[in-house]
Design a protein around this motif. Structure first.
Motif, PDB file in Angstrom:
ATOM      1  N   LEU A  96     -12.025   3.696 -17.397  1.00 42.41           N
ATOM      2  CA  LEU A  96     -10.921   4.054 -15.695  1.00 42.41           C
ATOM      3  C   LEU A  96     -11.202   5.907 -15.966  1.00 42.41           C
ATOM      4  O   LEU A  96     -11.274   6.444 -16.763  1.00 42.41           O
ATOM      5  CB  LEU A  96      -9.318   3.846 -16.626  1.00 42.41           C
ATOM      6  CG  LEU A  96      -9.133   2.582 -16.592  1.00 42.41           C
ATOM      7  CD1 LEU A  96      -8.008   2.673 -17.133  1.00 42.41           C
ATOM      8  CD2 LEU A  96      -9.480   1.787 -15.416  1.00 42.41           C
ATOM      9  N   ASP A  97     -11.208   6.095 -14.603  1.00 38.18           N
ATOM     10  CA  ASP A  97     -11.129   7.722 -14.221  1.00 38.18           C
ATOM     11  C   ASP A  97      -9.620   7.892 -15.342  1.00 38.18           C
ATOM     12  O   ASP A  97      -8.506   7.091 -14.622  1.00 38.18           O
ATOM     13  CB  ASP A  97     -11.688   7.667 -13.085  1.00 38.18           C
ATOM     14  CG  ASP A  97     -13.196   7.658 -12.848  1.00 38.18           C
ATOM     15  OD1 ASP A  97     -13.949   7.628 -13.807  1.00 38.18           O
ATOM     16  OD2 ASP A  97     -12.952   7.493 -11.471  1.00 38.18           O
ATOM     17  N   ARG A 142      -2.926   1.908 -10.456  1.00 39.40           N
ATOM     18  CA  ARG A 142      -3.775   2.491  -8.863  1.00 39.40           C
ATOM     19  C   ARG A 142      -2.897   4.065  -8.264  1.00 39.40           C
ATOM     20  O   ARG A 142      -2.336   4.043  -8.110  1.00 39.40           O
ATOM     21  CB  ARG A 142      -3.630   1.720  -7.079  1.00 39.40           C
ATOM     22  CG  ARG A 142      -3.946   1.959  -6.212  1.00 39.40           C
ATOM     23  CD  ARG A 142      -4.012   0.949  -5.813  1.00 39.40           C
ATOM     24  NE  ARG A 142      -2.741   0.653  -5.305  1.00 39.40           N
ATOM     25  CZ  ARG A 142      -1.609   1.205  -4.912  1.00 39.40           C
ATOM     26  NH1 ARG A 142      -2.284   2.403  -3.845  1.00 39.40           N
ATOM     27  NH2 ARG A 142      -0.235   0.887  -4.672  1.00 39.40           N
ATOM     28  N   ILE A 143      -4.537   4.712  -8.712  1.00 40.24           N
ATOM     29  CA  ILE A 143      -3.749   6.449  -8.559  1.00 40.24           C
ATOM     30  C   ILE A 143      -4.463   6.240  -7.434  1.00 40.24           C
ATOM     31  O   ILE A 143      -5.379   6.116  -6.451  1.00 40.24           O
ATOM     32  CB  ILE A 143      -5.009   6.870  -9.189  1.00 40.24           C
ATOM     33  CG1 ILE A 143      -4.872   6.585 -11.049  1.00 40.24           C
ATOM     34  CG2 ILE A 143      -5.079   8.698  -8.473  1.00 40.24           C
ATOM     35  CD1 ILE A 143      -6.236   8.150 -11.578  1.00 40.24           C
ATOM     36  N   GLU A 164       0.480  -1.103   0.063  1.00 42.40           N
ATOM     37  CA  GLU A 164      -0.019  -0.185   0.386  1.00 42.40           C
ATOM     38  C   GLU A 164       1.191   1.770  -0.105  1.00 42.40           C
ATOM     39  O   GLU A 164       0.531   2.323  -0.852  1.00 42.40           O
ATOM     40  CB  GLU A 164      -0.826   0.002   1.176  1.00 42.40           C
ATOM     41  CG  GLU A 164      -2.032  -1.182   0.994  1.00 42.40           C
ATOM     42  CD  GLU A 164      -2.714  -0.574   0.552  1.00 42.40           C
ATOM     43  OE1 GLU A 164      -3.436   0.769   0.082  1.00 42.40           O
ATOM     44  OE2 GLU A 164      -3.800  -1.388  -0.376  1.00 42.40           O
ATOM     45  N   ASP A 165       1.886   1.770   0.555  1.00 42.43           N
ATOM     46  CA  ASP A 165       3.216   2.318   0.595  1.00 42.43           C
ATOM     47  C   ASP A 165       3.851   2.061  -0.180  1.00 42.43           C
ATOM     48  O   ASP A 165       4.898   3.075  -0.058  1.00 42.43           O
ATOM     49  CB  ASP A 165       2.878   2.176   2.037  1.00 42.43           C
ATOM     50  CG  ASP A 165       4.286   1.333   2.961  1.00 42.43           C
ATOM     51  OD1 ASP A 165       4.339   0.119   2.341  1.00 42.43           O
ATOM     52  OD2 ASP A 165       4.792   1.401   3.717  1.00 42.43           O
ATOM     53  N   ALA A 208      -1.754  16.629 -12.260  1.00 43.87           N
ATOM     54  CA  ALA A 208      -1.039  15.551 -11.574  1.00 43.87           C
ATOM     55  C   ALA A 208      -1.581  14.506 -10.589  1.00 43.87           C
ATOM     56  O   ALA A 208      -2.448  15.048 -10.283  1.00 43.87           O
ATOM     57  CB  ALA A 208       0.627  16.564 -11.015  1.00 43.87           C
ATOM     58  N   ALA A 209      -0.741  13.663 -10.621  1.00 42.35           N
ATOM     59  CA  ALA A 209      -1.565  12.313  -9.586  1.00 42.35           C
ATOM     60  C   ALA A 209       0.026  11.526  -9.609  1.00 42.35           C
ATOM     61  O   ALA A 209       0.817  11.299 -10.202  1.00 42.35           O
ATOM     62  CB  ALA A 209      -2.598  11.349 -10.394  1.00 42.35           C
ATOM     63  N   LEU A 210      -0.458  11.150  -8.694  1.00 48.70           N
ATOM     64  CA  LEU A 210       1.003   9.559  -7.809  1.00 48.70           C
ATOM     65  C   LEU A 210      -0.051   7.926  -8.290  1.00 48.70           C
ATOM     66  O   LEU A 210      -1.388   7.927  -7.845  1.00 48.70           O
ATOM     67  CB  LEU A 210       0.831   9.307  -6.765  1.00 48.70           C
ATOM     68  CG  LEU A 210       1.785  10.771  -6.298  1.00 48.70           C
ATOM     69  CD1 LEU A 210       1.711  10.931  -4.893  1.00 48.70           C
ATOM     70  CD2 LEU A 210       2.582  11.304  -7.507  1.00 48.70           C
TER      71      LEU A 210
END
Length: 329
Positions: free
Chosen positions: A304-305, A35-36, A10-11, A27-29
């Motif tokens: 998918l979003d 998995r966003i 998870e991390d 922007a996103a990780l």
């Protein structure tokens, strides 16, 4: 025995994904498997200087990394333009004020390095990346020859997965479907022609056909989506929607004749058009395409979003998947 069950931490590490479009950027990780993990609020203004806007979106991503404490494996950028390979040039950012041929990959990589982020940087066309993400994690899973057509905030783009691999042509410029002619007497297009899918089947085309003046309070895509979902009973909105469905269907039929895909997926406003009247769109494609009459091609909505962001992250994750120990050591 029994063997340990494996799962993604998870991390664990993430890729920085960035998307630029006519009405802003985000922007996103993104972790393994599409998995966003976190996203930064989208900006509504795109500076005409690519270095400024790419610096801003990287800074937003770097802040997300600081807040989450995640390790970055690399960065990927989705842009609304054909991206020429191997140089990484945005050849036709028609809906941005950027100069044609802007070296977006080099500029993006410079901004990533300046922010002190680890890993390589990549850039590609946004619909190509949406198709990549949907093929791996969404509506295109299991398809061998997948056609993706989408309209986001402005214009229309296409992408093709052939034999399970994203097909970009000899120099990254394949599937510029936005410049298929679908209405000889239609609107002038930015490319110099008229009646192209790019200007006949995007959010601005819908708002114009429905007699609505685009407002500054939200993106064109959001305005067009809300109009169809909330006012479809209005005769003018319904007529405009049917007009766009017919134009889109005509373009898809031509692509089916040429490409013979086993599945078509639609994104952005085109997904909303499909949901509004799926029978009409499928009938137009079947009536106008040779292969459509002999069994039909499944036409499905993207699932998918933020699929272009997920696809951008896939670029950054690929070196890790190819050589995990070398990339993460």
């Amino acid at each position: 025995r029994p063997s340990h069950r494996l799962s993604v931490a998870e991390d664990g590490p993430v890729a920085l994904a960035a998307q630029i479009h006519a009405d802003g950027f985000r922007a996103a990780l993104v972790g393994l498997g599409g998995r966003i993990v976190a996203t930064a609020p989208g900006c509504e203004v795109v500076d005409p200087d690519p270095a400024k806007v790419l610096g801003s979106v990287v800074a937003a991503g770097a802040e997300l990394l600081r807040e989450t404490g995640r390790r970055c494996v690399g960065a990927g950028l989705a842009v609304p333009s054909a991206v020429a390979e191997p140089e990484g040039l945005a050849l036709n950012p028609l809906h941005l004020a950027w100069p044609a041929g802007a070296p977006v990959r080099e500029i993006f990589a410079e901004q990533v390095r300046a922010a002190g982020l680890d890993g390589p940087a990549f850039a590609a066309n946004d619909v190509n990346l949406a198709a990549l993400a949907e093929h791996r994690h969404g509506a295109g899973r299991g398809s061998r020859d997948l056609l993706c057509v989408a309209t986001g905030h402005r214009g229309v783009g296409g992408a093709l997965v052939l034999d399970g691999r994203l097909h970009t042509g000899s120099s990254g410029l394949a599937l510029e479907v936005g410049h298929l002619g679908v209405n000889p007497d239609g609107r002038p297009c930015h490319c110099g022609s008229r009646g192209c899918l790019d200007v006949e089947a995007d959010p601005l085309a819908l708002l114009t056909a429905a007699g609505r003046d685009p407002g500054p309070e939200m993106s064109l895509l959001r305005q067009a989506d809300d109009l169809i979902r909330g006012q479809y009973d209005d005769p003018r909105v319904r007529t405009a929607t049917e007009q766009l469905i017919d134009r889109l269907g005509l373009g898809l039929a031509g692509l089916v004749n040429i490409l013979n895909p086993d599945r078509i997926i639609l994104g952005g406003l085109h997904r909303t058009l499909l949901e509004a009247d799926p029978d009409r769109l499928r009938a137009v494609v079947a009536d106008r395409s040779l292969w459509g009459r002999s069994g039909g091609v499944p036409i499905l909505p993207c699932t998918l979003d933020h699929n272009s962001l997920v696809g951008a992250a896939e670029l950054a994750w690929q070196p890790v998947l190819d050589d995990p120990l070398g990339a993460l050591a």
